[in-house]
Design a protein around this motif. Structure first.
Motif, short mmCIF file in Angstrom:
data_model
loop_
_atom_site.label_atom_id
_atom_site.label_comp_id
_atom_site.label_asym_id
_atom_site.label_seq_id
_atom_site.Cartn_x
_atom_site.Cartn_y
_atom_site.Cartn_z
N HIS A 116 -7.55 54.34 -72.93
CA HIS A 116 -6.63 55.47 -72.76
C HIS A 116 -5.24 54.96 -72.39
CE1 HIS A 116 -4.63 58.66 -70.39
NE2 HIS A 116 -5.05 59.41 -71.39
N GLY A 117 -5.19 54.03 -71.45
CA GLY A 117 -3.91 53.46 -71.03
C GLY A 117 -3.18 52.75 -72.16
N ILE A 118 -3.93 52.05 -72.99
CA ILE A 118 -3.34 51.35 -74.14
C ILE A 118 -2.86 52.36 -75.18
CG2 ILE A 118 -3.88 49.83 -76.09
CD1 ILE A 118 -5.80 48.36 -74.06
N ALA A 119 -3.71 53.32 -75.50
CA ALA A 119 -3.37 54.31 -76.52
C ALA A 119 -2.16 55.16 -76.13
CB ALA A 119 -4.58 55.21 -76.79
N ARG A 120 -1.99 55.41 -74.85
CA ARG A 120 -0.90 56.27 -74.37
C ARG A 120 0.28 55.47 -73.81
NH1 ARG A 120 -3.56 58.86 -77.35
NH2 ARG A 120 -4.93 60.56 -76.79
N ASP A 121 0.28 54.17 -74.07
CA ASP A 121 1.36 53.28 -73.60
C ASP A 121 1.56 53.32 -72.09
OD1 ASP A 121 2.00 52.20 -76.10
OD2 ASP A 121 3.27 53.93 -76.58
N LEU A 122 0.46 53.43 -71.35
CA LEU A 122 0.53 53.41 -69.89
C LEU A 122 0.27 52.00 -69.35
CD1 LEU A 122 -1.57 56.65 -69.26
CD2 LEU A 122 0.93 56.41 -69.30
N LEU A 123 -0.22 51.12 -70.22
CA LEU A 123 -0.49 49.73 -69.85
C LEU A 123 0.28 48.81 -70.78
CD1 LEU A 123 -4.39 49.89 -69.45
CD2 LEU A 123 -2.70 49.88 -67.63
N ASN A 124 0.67 47.66 -70.26
CA ASN A 124 1.29 46.64 -71.09
C ASN A 124 0.19 45.79 -71.71
OD1 ASN A 124 4.00 47.25 -70.61
ND2 ASN A 124 3.99 46.11 -68.69
N LEU A 125 0.30 45.60 -73.00
CA LEU A 125 -0.65 44.79 -73.74
C LEU A 125 0.09 43.54 -74.19
CD1 LEU A 125 -3.48 44.76 -74.98
CD2 LEU A 125 -2.54 45.96 -76.93
N ILE A 126 -0.34 42.39 -73.70
CA ILE A 126 0.32 41.13 -73.99
C ILE A 126 -0.63 40.25 -74.78
CG2 ILE A 126 1.41 39.09 -72.97
CD1 ILE A 126 1.74 40.98 -70.41
N TYR A 127 -0.20 39.87 -75.98
CA TYR A 127 -1.01 38.98 -76.81
C TYR A 127 -0.59 37.54 -76.55
CZ TYR A 127 -3.05 36.68 -80.84
OH TYR A 127 -3.75 35.83 -81.65
N ILE A 128 -1.57 36.68 -76.31
CA ILE A 128 -1.32 35.27 -76.05
C ILE A 128 -1.83 34.48 -77.26
CG2 ILE A 128 -1.72 33.34 -74.46
CD1 ILE A 128 -2.44 35.66 -72.38
N PRO A 129 -0.94 34.10 -78.18
CA PRO A 129 -1.39 33.47 -79.43
C PRO A 129 -2.08 32.12 -79.23
CG PRO A 129 1.02 33.52 -79.31
CD PRO A 129 0.51 34.27 -78.14
N GLU A 130 -1.71 31.37 -78.19
CA GLU A 130 -2.34 30.06 -77.96
C GLU A 130 -3.84 30.18 -77.72
OE1 GLU A 130 1.86 30.14 -77.15
OE2 GLU A 130 0.29 31.17 -76.04
N THR A 131 -4.25 31.26 -77.08
CA THR A 131 -5.67 31.45 -76.78
C THR A 131 -6.30 32.56 -77.61
OG1 THR A 131 -5.14 33.00 -74.99
CG2 THR A 131 -5.38 30.65 -74.40
N ASN A 132 -5.49 33.25 -78.44
CA ASN A 132 -5.95 34.37 -79.24
C ASN A 132 -6.60 35.44 -78.35
OD1 ASN A 132 -6.27 35.79 -81.66
ND2 ASN A 132 -8.36 35.06 -81.89
N GLN A 133 -5.93 35.73 -77.23
CA GLN A 133 -6.45 36.71 -76.30
C GLN A 133 -5.37 37.71 -75.92
OE1 GLN A 133 -7.90 34.10 -73.16
NE2 GLN A 133 -9.99 34.57 -73.79
N PHE A 134 -5.83 38.86 -75.46
CA PHE A 134 -4.93 39.89 -74.95
C PHE A 134 -5.04 39.91 -73.43
CE2 PHE A 134 -5.69 41.40 -79.22
CZ PHE A 134 -4.44 41.87 -79.62
N HIS A 135 -3.92 40.15 -72.79
CA HIS A 135 -3.90 40.37 -71.35
C HIS A 135 -3.34 41.77 -71.14
CE1 HIS A 135 -3.64 39.51 -67.12
NE2 HIS A 135 -2.41 40.00 -67.12
N ILE A 136 -3.98 42.51 -70.26
CA ILE A 136 -3.59 43.91 -70.02
C ILE A 136 -3.14 44.03 -68.57
CG2 ILE A 136 -4.41 46.28 -70.01
CD1 ILE A 136 -6.69 45.16 -71.92
N GLU A 137 -2.00 44.66 -68.37
CA GLU A 137 -1.51 44.89 -67.02
C GLU A 137 -0.82 46.24 -66.95
OE1 GLU A 137 2.65 42.40 -67.18
OE2 GLU A 137 0.84 41.29 -66.70
N GLU A 138 -0.78 46.79 -65.74
CA GLU A 138 -0.12 48.08 -65.54
C GLU A 138 1.38 47.91 -65.73
OE1 GLU A 138 -1.18 50.23 -62.05
OE2 GLU A 138 -3.28 49.63 -62.21
N GLN A 139 2.00 48.96 -66.27
CA GLN A 139 3.45 48.93 -66.44
C GLN A 139 4.11 49.07 -65.07
OE1 GLN A 139 5.15 51.53 -69.32
NE2 GLN A 139 3.87 50.79 -70.96
N ALA A 140 5.21 48.37 -64.91
CA ALA A 140 5.99 48.50 -63.68
C ALA A 140 6.69 49.85 -63.69
CB ALA A 140 7.01 47.38 -63.58
N SER A 141 6.76 50.46 -62.55
CA SER A 141 7.40 51.79 -62.46
C SER A 141 8.89 51.69 -62.55
CB SER A 141 7.03 52.46 -61.14
OG SER A 141 5.65 52.63 -61.08
#
Length: 141
Positions: A116-141
């Motif tokens: 839900h957070g990803i779909a509604r842009d409430l979370l930051n989705l960071i792709y790390i190409p070196e590891t082919n992984q995503f990191h998810i964190e809350e957006q700063a207010s």
């Protein structure tokens, strides 16, 4: 109540929610439809179904809700599903369906909330190409 599946969704309001999410998932077309079917197959092969057809449990509903949010928003990615599950369970997975199969009801709720957070842009989705992984964190207010 089953500690893995959670409660059965057999009340009137529950039935409406299950019917709604099923209809939405059934409306998925093309390649996304094939991806959804692949997830169900992978989960079954991993030993725990995610399909709402057999059992209408809270776990399966939350997984379906999360997946629909990703498909509907155009955010679905196999690696993203694996990485969301990995962040929740602290385990590594080789297939997204396997990752979903490993979720219990509380973890499935966290999965749906993350989707839900990803779909509604409430979370930051960071792709790390070196590891082919995503990191998810809350957006700063």
């Amino acid at each position: 109540m089953n500690t893995i599946e959670g409660r059965e969704l057999d009340q009137q309001g529950d039935e409406q929610a299950v019917t709604y999410i099923r209809e939405r998932l059934n409306s998925i077309q093309g390649a996304d439809r094939a991806r959804f079917a692949m997830l169900i197959t992978q989960a079954e092969l991993a030993g725990r179904s995610i399909s709402l057809k057999e059992t209408k449990s809270l776990r399966r509903f939350e997984i379906a809700r999360g997946l629909f949010l990703l498909f509907d928003s155009g955010q679905f990615d196999e690696d993203l599903v694996k990485d969301i599950c990995s962040q929740i369970t602290s385990q590594k997975y080789s297939k997204p369906g396997e990752a979903l199969a490993c979720l219990d009801v509380k973890q499935a709720q966290r999965f749906a909330n993350a989707c839900h957070g990803i779909a509604r842009d409430l979370l930051n989705l960071i792709y790390i190409p070196e590891t082919n992984q995503f990191h998810i964190e809350e957006q700063a207010s």
